[in-house]
Motif scaffolding. Structure first.
Motif, PDB file in Angstrom:
ATOM      1  N   ILE A 216       0.845  -1.208   0.000  1.00  0.00           N
ATOM      2  CA  ILE A 216       0.000   0.000   0.000  1.00  0.00           C
ATOM      3  C   ILE A 216       0.869   1.243   0.000  1.00  0.00           C
ATOM      4  O   ILE A 216       0.578   2.229  -0.695  1.00  0.00           O
ATOM      5  CB  ILE A 216      -0.947  -0.017   1.217  1.00  0.00           C
ATOM      6  CG1 ILE A 216      -1.930  -1.183   1.107  1.00  0.00           C
ATOM      7  CG2 ILE A 216      -1.709   1.299   1.330  1.00  0.00           C
ATOM      8  CD1 ILE A 216      -2.759  -1.408   2.353  1.00  0.00           C
ATOM      9  N   GLY A 217       1.961   1.200   0.768  1.00  0.00           N
ATOM     10  CA  GLY A 217       2.881   2.336   0.776  1.00  0.00           C
ATOM     11  C   GLY A 217       3.487   2.594  -0.588  1.00  0.00           C
ATOM     12  O   GLY A 217       3.671   3.750  -0.989  1.00  0.00           O
TER      13      GLY A 217
ATOM     14  N   LEU B 179       1.826   3.124 -10.184  1.00  0.00           N
ATOM     15  CA  LEU B 179       3.240   2.810 -10.020  1.00  0.00           C
ATOM     16  C   LEU B 179       4.133   3.576 -10.990  1.00  0.00           C
ATOM     17  O   LEU B 179       5.353   3.382 -10.987  1.00  0.00           O
ATOM     18  CB  LEU B 179       3.469   1.299 -10.226  1.00  0.00           C
ATOM     19  CG  LEU B 179       2.845   0.359  -9.189  1.00  0.00           C
ATOM     20  CD1 LEU B 179       3.167  -1.091  -9.533  1.00  0.00           C
ATOM     21  CD2 LEU B 179       3.338   0.684  -7.785  1.00  0.00           C
ATOM     22  N   ASP B 180       3.542   4.451 -11.783  1.00  0.00           N
ATOM     23  CA  ASP B 180       4.334   5.153 -12.799  1.00  0.00           C
ATOM     24  C   ASP B 180       5.259   6.210 -12.211  1.00  0.00           C
ATOM     25  O   ASP B 180       6.416   6.331 -12.611  1.00  0.00           O
ATOM     26  CB  ASP B 180       3.414   5.803 -13.835  1.00  0.00           C
ATOM     27  CG  ASP B 180       2.726   4.772 -14.718  1.00  0.00           C
ATOM     28  OD1 ASP B 180       3.198   3.619 -14.735  1.00  0.00           O
ATOM     29  OD2 ASP B 180       1.706   5.109 -15.352  1.00  0.00           O
ATOM     30  N   ASP B 181       4.754   7.012 -11.296  1.00  0.00           N
ATOM     31  CA  ASP B 181       5.540   8.129 -10.757  1.00  0.00           C
ATOM     32  C   ASP B 181       5.407   8.146  -9.229  1.00  0.00           C
ATOM     33  O   ASP B 181       4.371   8.525  -8.696  1.00  0.00           O
ATOM     34  CB  ASP B 181       5.046   9.453 -11.343  1.00  0.00           C
ATOM     35  CG  ASP B 181       5.897  10.617 -10.859  1.00  0.00           C
ATOM     36  OD1 ASP B 181       7.086  10.389 -10.571  1.00  0.00           O
ATOM     37  OD2 ASP B 181       5.360  11.740 -10.742  1.00  0.00           O
ATOM     38  N   ARG B 182       6.444   7.758  -8.537  1.00  0.00           N
ATOM     39  CA  ARG B 182       6.431   7.754  -7.061  1.00  0.00           C
ATOM     40  C   ARG B 182       7.840   8.061  -6.557  1.00  0.00           C
ATOM     41  O   ARG B 182       8.588   7.179  -6.152  1.00  0.00           O
ATOM     42  CB  ARG B 182       5.943   6.409  -6.525  1.00  0.00           C
ATOM     43  CG  ARG B 182       6.471   5.228  -7.296  1.00  0.00           C
ATOM     44  CD  ARG B 182       5.933   3.935  -6.785  1.00  0.00           C
ATOM     45  NE  ARG B 182       6.475   2.829  -7.534  1.00  0.00           N
ATOM     46  CZ  ARG B 182       6.785   1.662  -6.995  1.00  0.00           C
ATOM     47  NH1 ARG B 182       6.609   1.449  -5.716  1.00  0.00           N
ATOM     48  NH2 ARG B 182       7.259   0.676  -7.725  1.00  0.00           N
ATOM     49  N   PRO B 183       8.201   9.311  -6.577  1.00  0.00           N
ATOM     50  CA  PRO B 183       9.571   9.718  -6.231  1.00  0.00           C
ATOM     51  C   PRO B 183       9.972   9.392  -4.797  1.00  0.00           C
ATOM     52  O   PRO B 183      11.158   9.195  -4.519  1.00  0.00           O
ATOM     53  CB  PRO B 183       9.556  11.232  -6.460  1.00  0.00           C
ATOM     54  CG  PRO B 183       8.112  11.625  -6.369  1.00  0.00           C
ATOM     55  CD  PRO B 183       7.352  10.463  -6.921  1.00  0.00           C
ATOM     56  N   LEU B 184       9.029   9.319  -3.873  1.00  0.00           N
ATOM     57  CA  LEU B 184       9.369   9.128  -2.465  1.00  0.00           C
ATOM     58  C   LEU B 184       9.709   7.680  -2.114  1.00  0.00           C
ATOM     59  O   LEU B 184      10.400   7.423  -1.120  1.00  0.00           O
ATOM     60  CB  LEU B 184       8.220   9.615  -1.571  1.00  0.00           C
ATOM     61  CG  LEU B 184       7.859  11.096  -1.701  1.00  0.00           C
ATOM     62  CD1 LEU B 184       6.708  11.450  -0.761  1.00  0.00           C
ATOM     63  CD2 LEU B 184       9.074  11.975  -1.394  1.00  0.00           C
ATOM     64  N   THR B 185       9.238   6.741  -2.905  1.00  0.00           N
ATOM     65  CA  THR B 185       9.491   5.322  -2.604  1.00  0.00           C
ATOM     66  C   THR B 185      10.163   4.586  -3.756  1.00  0.00           C
ATOM     67  O   THR B 185      10.182   3.362  -3.787  1.00  0.00           O
ATOM     68  CB  THR B 185       8.167   4.606  -2.252  1.00  0.00           C
ATOM     69  OG1 THR B 185       7.241   4.774  -3.337  1.00  0.00           O
ATOM     70  CG2 THR B 185       7.564   5.175  -0.979  1.00  0.00           C
ATOM     71  N   SER B 186      10.732   5.326  -4.689  1.00  0.00           N
ATOM     72  CA  SER B 186      11.353   4.686  -5.856  1.00  0.00           C
ATOM     73  C   SER B 186      12.614   3.913  -5.488  1.00  0.00           C
ATOM     74  O   SER B 186      13.096   3.089  -6.273  1.00  0.00           O
ATOM     75  CB  SER B 186      11.700   5.741  -6.912  1.00  0.00           C
ATOM     76  OG  SER B 186      12.624   6.687  -6.390  1.00  0.00           O
ATOM     77  N   PHE B 187      13.169   4.156  -4.271  1.00  0.00           N
ATOM     78  CA  PHE B 187      14.373   3.436  -3.859  1.00  0.00           C
ATOM     79  C   PHE B 187      14.134   1.925  -3.813  1.00  0.00           C
ATOM     80  O   PHE B 187      15.086   1.133  -3.899  1.00  0.00           O
ATOM     81  CB  PHE B 187      14.838   3.928  -2.486  1.00  0.00           C
ATOM     82  CG  PHE B 187      13.869   3.646  -1.362  1.00  0.00           C
ATOM     83  CD1 PHE B 187      13.946   2.466  -0.637  1.00  0.00           C
ATOM     84  CD2 PHE B 187      12.878   4.562  -1.033  1.00  0.00           C
ATOM     85  CE1 PHE B 187      13.053   2.210   0.390  1.00  0.00           C
ATOM     86  CE2 PHE B 187      11.985   4.305  -0.006  1.00  0.00           C
ATOM     87  CZ  PHE B 187      12.073   3.124   0.701  1.00  0.00           C
TER      88      PHE B 187
END
Length: 323
Positions: free
Chosen positions: A137-138, A211-219
């Motif tokens: 979910i995160g 899931l295309d753009d998620r800068p905060l959890t892309s790690f």
């Protein structure tokens, strides 16, 4: 008057014939204090009860001696931590033992703890499945706070520590149980999360664009050398926290590694057909587990080497005090 919580209380049930040898072993050890003998006090198994306090630094030596007498089979050896000991004798026992109590590694205790961590219980599977679902979910909502929460909830470091201990001890059954618990646990957690994600997609709650753009959890989907380095550092901290019984430090270890978030991302990436992220998440999961294992084995080997030197120092100290 000293107040020292870093002392262990040992209760030994021994056949009467072995009682003098057990008593001599306890009395002769300079890390031991407050020795008590209760003849005939034990009923099942029948025998004498001998109790004493021992500094953590000296516990390995005396436990090995007691095991060598066959007391595991003919009696019992019980150990418990003392929260408070007001005793000059206990203080002297700790002072006689080389090293520091806070750093002492009691191998029997660690063996029992890691063995328990390999049990594939329902509670383990439920906690891991819940953690992976929260991580999923995160990832969908790009919420780092949910990722951190999932990391804290995940119980996967226990089997990793057991695997490391099994490698150090060359205990193939322990290694096998730990590997099975990890593999089955993550497989079940990913399968449950995948089923929930697929159902959510069918009812329109989630869609591939999430899931295309998620800068905060892309790690989660960008494993690199830093992922491995962080996992190594976390592995060292995790083993030290277990051997020193520092539970608050272990929480920090959970927050440092990306095993649970990677598993959660695998599930939602499959459900939403983001196949490139599936591979990247699998690599992230593998890199983190590899870092934890390498660091865990290395830390245990270093601790065993250091404590073998401390125990030699304890033996030398005891010999120097003999008349």
């Amino acid at each position: 008057m000293g107040e020292n919580p870093l002392v262990l209380h040992v209760r030994v049930i021994t056949p009467a014939a072995l009682a003098p040898e057990v008593l001599k072993t306890a009395v002769d050890c300079h890390a031991v204090a407050n020795v008590v003998r209760l003849p005939g006090a034990a009923v099942d198994p029948a025998g004498d009860c001998i109790e004493f306090d021992v500094a953590r630094e000296g516990a390995n030596e005396i436990l090995a001696d007691l095991r060598a007498m066959g007391l595991k089979e003919t009696g019992a050896i019980t150990i418990e931590e003392i929260d408070l000991s007001i005793s000059d004798g206990a203080d002297e026992a700790e002072a006689a033992a080389p090293g520091h109590s806070e750093d002492a590694v009691i191998w029997e205790e660690l063996a029992a703890r890691t063995s328990a961590e390999t049990r594939l219980t329902w509670s383990y599977l439920v906690f891991l499945a819940l953690a992976v679902q929260i991580a999923a979910i995160g990832a969908l909502l790009d919420q780092p706070i949910l990722i951190v929460g999932a990391m804290v909830l995940g119980p996967d470091f226990g089997p990793v520590a057991a695997f490391c201990f099994g490698v150090m001890q060359r205990d193939l059954p322990l290694i096998g149980r730990a590997a099975r618990t990890l593999a089955v646990g993550f497989a079940v957690a990913i399968a449950v999360t995948l089923a929930c994600a697929a159902a959510s997609r069918l009812v329109g709650w989630i869609e591939p664009t999430m899931l295309d753009d998620r800068p905060l959890t892309s790690f989660i989907i960008h494993p690199d050398r830093w992922s491995f380095i962080v996992a190594v550092l976390a592995g060292v901290a995790g083993i030290l926290s277990m051997t020193a019984r520092k539970s608050q430090a272990l929480v920090g270890v959970f927050i440092s590694v990306t095993t649970v978030p990677a598993a959660g991302n695998i599930a939602v990436a499959i459900a939403l057909a983001h196949w490139d992220e599936v591979g990247a998440s699998l690599v992230q999961l593998g890199v983190n587990l590899a870092g934890l294992v390498v660091a865990g084995i290395g830390t245990l080997l270093v601790q065993r080497f250091l404590w073998s030197r401390f125990e030699l120092g304890l033996n030398a100290s005891a010999m120097s005090r003999e008349p």
